[in-house]
Motif scaffolding. Structure first.
Motif, PDB file in Angstrom:
ATOM      1  N   CYS D 188       0.827  -1.201   0.000  1.00  0.00           N
ATOM      2  CA  CYS D 188       0.000   0.000   0.000  1.00  0.00           C
ATOM      3  C   CYS D 188       0.861   1.251   0.000  1.00  0.00           C
ATOM      4  CB  CYS D 188      -0.930   0.008   1.203  1.00  0.00           C
ATOM      5  SG  CYS D 188      -2.271  -1.180   1.028  1.00  0.00           S
ATOM      6  N   ASN D 191       2.081   1.901  -3.532  1.00  0.00           N
ATOM      7  CA  ASN D 191       1.036   2.487  -4.379  1.00  0.00           C
ATOM      8  C   ASN D 191       0.723   3.921  -3.985  1.00  0.00           C
ATOM      9  OD1 ASN D 191       0.594   0.223  -6.020  1.00  0.00           O
ATOM     10  ND2 ASN D 191      -0.730  -0.720  -4.473  1.00  0.00           N
ATOM     11  N   GLY D 192       0.689   4.146  -2.692  1.00  0.00           N
ATOM     12  CA  GLY D 192       0.403   5.492  -2.218  1.00  0.00           C
ATOM     13  C   GLY D 192       1.484   6.475  -2.629  1.00  0.00           C
ATOM     14  N   LEU D 193       2.716   6.031  -2.619  1.00  0.00           N
ATOM     15  CA  LEU D 193       3.797   6.913  -3.045  1.00  0.00           C
ATOM     16  C   LEU D 193       3.626   7.299  -4.508  1.00  0.00           C
ATOM     17  CD1 LEU D 193       6.795   5.248  -1.207  1.00  0.00           C
ATOM     18  CD2 LEU D 193       5.947   7.576  -0.874  1.00  0.00           C
TER      19      LEU D 193
END
Lengths: 229, 229, 229, 229
Positions: D188, D191-193
């Motif tokens: 996660c 992906n968030g980065l």
DNA sequence: AATGAATGAGCTTTCATTCAT
DNA sequence: TATGAATGAAAGCTCATTCAT
């Protein structure tokens, strides 16, 4: 050919001899003609199944099991293919027609009856073939070439039928009708029956159709045909 | 409506009442219906001129003097437009048909003759209209919707003609023919005459066509029609 | 507002005050705003159901039960509608965010945990809302306006979280991590969890997601959070 | 492949082997595949530049320097092209992923760190590629096919990371976290980065991002990673 | 303020035709 | 002779926007 084919010959001479193709003699000719015929057959199948407007060159090639470019190779254009297909359709009909005339024997009344019967024969009146005829008739107005071919085809048919009627009328001394009117009535009935068969295949009854034709013959030419209600 | 319209009414009940659309009352409805009709008319003109396969949505819009998107706005698809056009064509015919029946007077023989005459009237048999009929008939095999509409239309026509023939046969005590066969013969002749007119417009002779029909009537129903060769 | 909202206020000042619309005072204003909101809501529903690219102005109007032209009347262009929709989406989030912050009480650790929990709340993480966020993120690269709005929104979120982390770090005397890194880790995790939920909704497990977040907090800020494997 | 690829193999087996296309051997295959790839590449460029919704088939063809019809010739529909593009994007990622795993050496901790580093590598995290990923993610909700492909892709990634975490946890005797939670947190975060990088490219700082990830690893798996604030 | 008919640009797709192999 | 990749014009359809009512 029987004696009645005289009319056929006359009609043939009247008609433009459109079928006289330039056949180059030689080894490849046969193969070439075979390919063309193969493509024309595929075209007929496609038109019967999908309609003329929905038949693409690609469909035809696929139906024939050949490649995309094949149609343009052998016919140069889609238009040529379709024209050739119509011509083939008409020729096929004429072959049947002439054969029927041949088999019918020397009496005009028999010949006329045989021709009428032919148009109702399951083989000829099968809906797929009808669909092709109507597909082309549908474009007749906007395609002079189609009209011309159909016109020739009709004229041939009419002239033979009119000739037969003339013989029958003379033979029977009928005064109630002219050869032209009788021929018109009969050919129109035939074409009209095709339309019924196309539009209402389930309700179409060959026996009723046949009795419609025979009732006409029996009433107009009573000395030649018996009433068989 | 005259007495003969009974058959028309029966036939009407038989046919699916496809024309009963839900018309919301209100200001715009009229205008909307008018636009639809305008587009259908433009479609007929295009089909008559260029053929069904060559008629594009753009052509129709241009013919109507409107913009590209107008057809899809009012009909959602080209298919719907064409179906509606066929329906309109059939409805127009039926209106003529019913009006003719009305005007013909009380005697079945007169009514039948009037109907036959109607099919040959220049206005109806004008080649443009014929071309449209044939254009749709050409697609009947591959378009079930067209077939259905034509079928209903034909059934109506047939049922009325057969009813008239039945009356005439009963009245005259004819035993030489059945109502079904007579009706089939007459309707087929009509349709076949249209084809002649479409294919050989120059050779098509209304008088010959008319005498073909009348010769049939005069010979089959001699007590009701006179021979007029 | 609680003490933690100081960060919210700072962030608020940092952000362009894009939401300050020119509200003409008067009778009609309320109704006008209501219509705009109604259309924005309809837009959200459409985007959630069909995707941004498949949502037309007509769809939105239909969803709202209004007429074609309504969107252009109130928003002048589709672009404006979409931008306004994204802004509303962000504002809704911020309201939730601020409310959560308010309710969480004075301790930074509680506030941080409450914010993290909020992102996993069924109401917020419902796939329809997520779909809308991702729909806009998908266009961020090619639509500077969207990017700007998302950027402001993110900055606000980050600044608050970073502030809370700073407080916690100072309070706990942690040397293992900087506020920026901790905030980055947490916000990224949140966003990443949304992606999981969007892509694998059936496998998405809120408990695992929650333990992923809490494991981070417990390990990084052991004095403030307990390990609860 | 190194020992860690065991997880990759397992995941590979789990995933539908969508890439195993039936490649007929022969002359034209290579060229055909090359064209498809050329078009997929052009599609990626267009999506990155203009967004998925603004990318037309014509744009792609122009980008590829080919003609209008080329896309439908090779992909039959725009939909197929986009699906194939997403698949190619996922495959490219997997190749990178597997290669990274191979190079990382035998120790799980190294492999995990290498994978995390890979996601931050300028080449992979270049905004154009990210834009494509987000473009597709934005349609995931309304396009089941996209969701399926992304789901498979994610599952592969997750299973490998979770396997590595399991090895590390066992090796270190950690009790503070489960493999599933750790894997979830890490994927996660990655992906968030990406989202941060997409939305705030100017503020995005690879070092902060990296320290966010490393801080997680160092705090959760202290025996395997050093704190490097 | 609201409607919905009308527009016309732009899209995807089809397909007859060309051409290198 | 035959293939099938490639082309590009034209088709049907969608849709944001305009505007008379």
């Amino acid at each position: 050919m029987s004696i009645h084919s005289d009319y056929a010959i006359i009609a043939l001479l009247m008609a433009t001899v459109a079928t006289a193709k330039t056949r180059r003699p030689g080894r490849r000719t046969a193969s070439r003609e075979a390919r063309r015929r193969q493509l024309v057959d595929a075209t007929m199948k496609c038109i019967a199944r999908k309609g003329l407007g929905q038949t693409s060159i690609g469909d035809v090639a696929r139906e024939a099991g050949l490649s995309q470019g094949i149609v343009n190779l052998h016919f140069e254009s889609k238009d040529n293919l379709l024209t050739e297909t119509l011509r083939t359709l008409a020729n096929e009909y004429r072959e049947q027609f002439d054969k029927t005339l041949d088999k019918a024997g020397p009496r005009p009344a028999d010949a006329l009856q045989a021709l009428m019967a032919m148009d109702l024969k399951p083989k000829l009146i099968d809906r797929r073939k009808l669909a092709i005829w109507f597909a082309f008739w549908g474009e007749v107005k906007s395609r002079p070439t189609y009209r011309k071919i159909c016109d020739e085809h009709d004229r041939y048919y009419d002239s033979v039928v009119e000739g037969l009627c003339a013989e029958i009328i003379e033979d029977g001394g009928y005064t109630n009708i002219t050869p032209a009117a009788a021929a018109e009535a009969l050919t129109c009935m035939s074409n009209g029956l095709w339309l019924s068969c196309l539009i209402s295949p389930k309700d179409f009854d060959r026996d009723v159709a046949w009795s419609a034709i025979m009732s006409y013959l029996a009433n107009v030419f009573p000395k030649h045909y018996e009433t068989t209600t």
